[in-house]
Design an enzyme around this catalytic site. Structure first.
Site, mmCIF file in Angstrom:
data_model
loop_
_atom_site.group_PDB
_atom_site.id
_atom_site.type_symbol
_atom_site.label_atom_id
_atom_site.label_comp_id
_atom_site.label_asym_id
_atom_site.label_seq_id
_atom_site.Cartn_x
_atom_site.Cartn_y
_atom_site.Cartn_z
ATOM 1 C CG ASP A 14 32.891 24.859 16.220
ATOM 2 O OD1 ASP A 14 33.732 24.908 15.483
ATOM 3 O OD2 ASP A 14 32.797 25.746 17.185
ATOM 4 C CB CYS A 65 -0.716 0.148 1.398
ATOM 5 S SG CYS A 65 -2.017 -1.399 1.270
ATOM 6 C CG ASP A 68 37.475 22.906 13.348
ATOM 7 O OD1 ASP A 68 38.735 23.393 12.907
ATOM 8 O OD2 ASP A 68 36.899 23.840 14.269
#
Length: 759
Positions: free
Chosen positions: A650, A33, A453
């Site tokens: 960030d 379905c 980082d």
């Protein structure tokens, strides 16, 4: 440049022409379905992407508003035989509750009507012939009266669903159930009429003298078991969406707004940006904002997972839904409604739970052709039994066909992937890890290399000014700090804060330009300033012969970041800041290595500083002095070597690398650009979230494979057993219901997943 502008305009136009809509779906009974609705929506002109989640009964559609509307989509779903309504959370929860209640009532009625029929079936077993069976219950007309409401009232939705599916030239679970139970019911009806015309009578034990072969109990018990299985399944699926429900409960319902020097308690929906709110001890902070007055400690653990309360005072930012522990706060609303951090988290979790993991394509392909193949197998098997194995035995051939139809229901296959994704992403959200989609949840388990980082990721990102080496240190610091205070970089903030701490008065900068990867260029009090890496001054032709390289090297060896400053084209001095390593960074690196992950660090800082930080946390591979685009190039180089790479950052300068990586992971405490570019967001600044994400992804994929294996194995084993005549139809129905429930319960184990810690 003109070409670039044209590309940007085209991209902006494309974004402007794209909208999305979410729908609640009703009427789906199996993966076939969901597949049909997805394909039907995808064929509408203007629909760019349609994703249907069978487990959550939702659809997410991305479309061009000028070509198609949500009303068109709802009509298309109705044409396919289902119902679609644009999503509203409260209405969705209420609707599901009403449907579950109605389903439960139908189940109770079905059980009441089916139990007497089950009694007749049990009494026919040779080893249970001692059970008393009343004559009135053994009568075929009594059994017909009991079975008919179950077949056509309780089982009515199966007929409706089957009719709609066949009308659209497809087949689903409704077709299997309708075919199987109808065969049993109508064959029993035929036998009853034949028995009546032959003047049928009853024996002393309640058995028919002519012995008609009745299967009323088979059809009724099958329908009862299917409905019972769907009800258990719905309840289990509801548990898998508890993460979203828990997040929604965190939202404050009211807020105390200060207007005209009076307190007004209003619904949180009526708070607007700029309103001043009063938050008393013990109250949840209604919206994201900034503290105007007051001091308190705020518990943000429900959002960030950080157990220690955060001390806040004037100027600090607060997150909506966090708890004010003590002290009265006045805050100014800055983000309300859908813009708050909590609302964004809920949206990310919903998107992840509604999205489709690539591994689900296997289930979609199989379920798309499964039902027609099963019907063909049932017909062929029945014919073989009727013609060769037990010639002329219509009842036996029919019973085997019914068992094959029922045992082959693909419900478990359709639930295998989405329930695991829902449970896995929900558990991740509880641990402060937000996956932006099922594809990212799947991709993360393949990661073998993590690139970190440095500033704000491995370190706190809040360095402090430590050294100013110059002939006139205060004068140089005053000029540099005046320029740096316009920058968002943590090092710039440290210099500005250090100058203020020394009592220096900072003038306004007349010009300012940030040069990512190099430093800054500014004009202060008419003086031209260059502040940044050595390569920046060399780029502008500044003579560095007077720079004391020994002092520079000494500072860098201590892990300090050293910047060179030039005033009016002449070298003026050195400025050094130090950033401390996060307490959890070393432990996080050790944990990643214990998972078999190679850890690297890429930073724009100089080699000595980078090496000093790397040594503290146990990172062996360091790439220093790289520009943002060079970070991305390094990611691509690792990918070309066959590695699956996750980039963790960030800042704005990490965005290119985050986009280039197989999985971009942003620290939630970082910039909005980094968070938007990433695939996974860590709500805490703790690097332990990286290992959490990888472990959760691995556990979820393992869970999905288990579900798919058992769903396929169930059909692969069950169909031959049913075809061999070794499985009664009612047993097949119970096994089918049990398989669906077992798949969902296996997925729910992810909600109790405990992550290991490094030894």
């Amino acid at each position: 440049m003109q070409a670039n502008n044209e590309q940007i305009d085209q991209a902006s136009a494309a974004i402007a022409d794209t909208a999305s809509a979410d729908f609640n779906l009703e009427g789906m009974t199996c993966a076939a379905c969901a597949n049909r609705i997805e394909k039907g929506l995808g064929k509408l002109p203007g629909v760019e992407k349609a994703t249907v989640n069978f487990a959550m009964e939702t659809a997410h559609v991305e479309y061009n508003p000028s070509a198609v509307s949500p009303m068109d989509m709802e009509r298309r779903v109705t044409q396919l035989g289902y119902t679609a309504v644009q999503k509203q959370k409260e209405a969705q929860l209420a609707s599901k509750k009403d449907r579950t209640t109605a389903q439960r009532n139908r189940l109770f009625l079905s059980i009441i009507l089916s139990l007497p029929l089950l009694w007749t079936m049990v009494s026919h077993f040779a080893w249970l012939d001692w059970i008393y069976l009343p004559e009135w219950l053994a009568n075929p007309w009594t059994q017909l009266a009991l079975a008919t409401p179950v077949q056509f009232y309780i089982g009515g939705p199966f007929y409706i669903g089957a009719f709609k599916a066949l009308r659209n030239r497809s087949a689903n679970m409704d077709v299997l159930v309708a075919l199987g139970t109808s065969a049993a019911y109508f064959y029993s009806l035929y036998e009853t009429i034949k028995w009546q015309n032959a003047g049928g009578t009853m024996s002393g034990h309640g058995m028919m003298a002519e012995g008609p072969q009745l299967y009323f109990e088979t059809s009724a018990i099958l329908i009862t078991l299917v409905i019972m299985g769907k009800l258990f399944e719905a309840r289990a699926k509801g548990r898998s969406s508890q993460a979203i429900q828990s997040l929604m409960k965190l939202q404050a319902k009211t807020a105390t707004v200060l207007r005209d020097r009076e307190e007004h308690v209003v619904p949180v929906e009526q708070v607007v940006v700029g309103d001043v709110l009063l938050v008393k001890p013990g109250d949840a902070i209604p919206v994201d904002g900034v503290v105007l007055d007051g001091q308190s400690s705020v518990d943000e653990s429900m959002l960030t997972g950080e157990s220690m309360p955060v001390d806040v005072s004037a100027g600090d930012r607060v997150i909506g839904a966090s708890l004010n522990r003590n002290g009265v706060l006045k805050i100014r609303a800055e983000k309300v409604g859908a813009d708050t951090a909590l609302a964004q988290i809920i949206k990310v979790v919903e998107d992840a739970q509604s999205s489709k993991a690539p591994i689900q394509r296997l289930a979609d392909v199989i379920s798309g052709v499964f039902v027609p193949i099963v019907v063909a197998i049932a017909v062929i098997t029945s014919a073989i039994w009727f013609i060769w194995i037990e010639p002329g035995n219509t009842a036996q051939a029919l019973e085997i066909a019914i068992a094959v139809l029922v045992i082959a229901c693909p419900c478990a296959l359709g639930l295998a992937t989405p329930t695991s994704v829902m449970a896995g992403s929900g558990r991740a959200a509880e641990l402060g890890v937000l996956f932006k989609g099922g594809e990212h949840l799947e991709q993360t388990h393949r990661i073998d290399t993590v690139v970190l980082d440095k500033t704000g990721t491995v370190t706190h990102g809040k360095p402090q000014l430590t050294d100013v080496v110059a002939d006139y240190p205060n004068e140089l610091l005053r000029l540099v700090a005046a320029a740096e205070r316009l920058s968002e970089h943590p090092v710039a903030e440290a210099i500005a804060a250090g100058a203020k701490a020394r009592g220096l008065s900072l003038p306004d900068a007349e010009q300012f330009e940030a040069l990512p990867g190099y430093g800054i260029q500014a004009v202060v009090e008419g003086h031209e300033l260059l502040v940044g890496a050595r390569r920046l001054l060399e780029r502008y032709g500044v003579d560095l012969t007077t720079a004391d390289s020994a002092v520079e090297s000494s500072l860098e060896a201590q892990g300090k970041t050293v910047m060179l400053a030039a005033v009016d084209g002449s070298f003026a001095g050195l400025i050094a800041v130090a950033d401390t390593v996060k307490e959890s960074s070393r432990e996080a690196v050790l944990r990643l290595r214990s998972l078999g992950i190679q850890v690297r660090m890429a930073t724009g800082d100089n080699e000595r500083t980078a090496a000093a930080i790397a040594q503290q946390v146990g990172i062996e591979h360091v790439i220093a002095g790289v520009l943002p685009e060079q970070k991305a190039a390094e990611i691509q180089r690792l990918q070309q070597q066959g590695h699956k790479v996750a980039m963790v950052g960030d800042g704005i300068n990490d965005a290119p690398a985050l986009a280039a990586a197989d999985v971009g992971i942003a620290i939630g405490t970082g910039t909005d650009v980094a968070v938007e570019t990433s695939d996974v967001t860590l709500m805490r600044g703790d690097l332990g979230g990286i290992a959490d994400a990888i472990e959760l992804s691995r556990a979820t994929m393992r869970n999905i494979r288990q579900n798919l294996f058992w769903a396929l194995a169930y059909n692969a084993i069950g169909i031959p057993i049913a075809a061999a005549g070794l499985l009664a139809p009612w047993v097949a129905g119970a096994a089918m219901a049990a398989s669906s429930v077992s798949v969902v319960l296996n997925a729910l184990r992810l909600q109790r997943l405990r992550l290991r810690q490094p030894s």
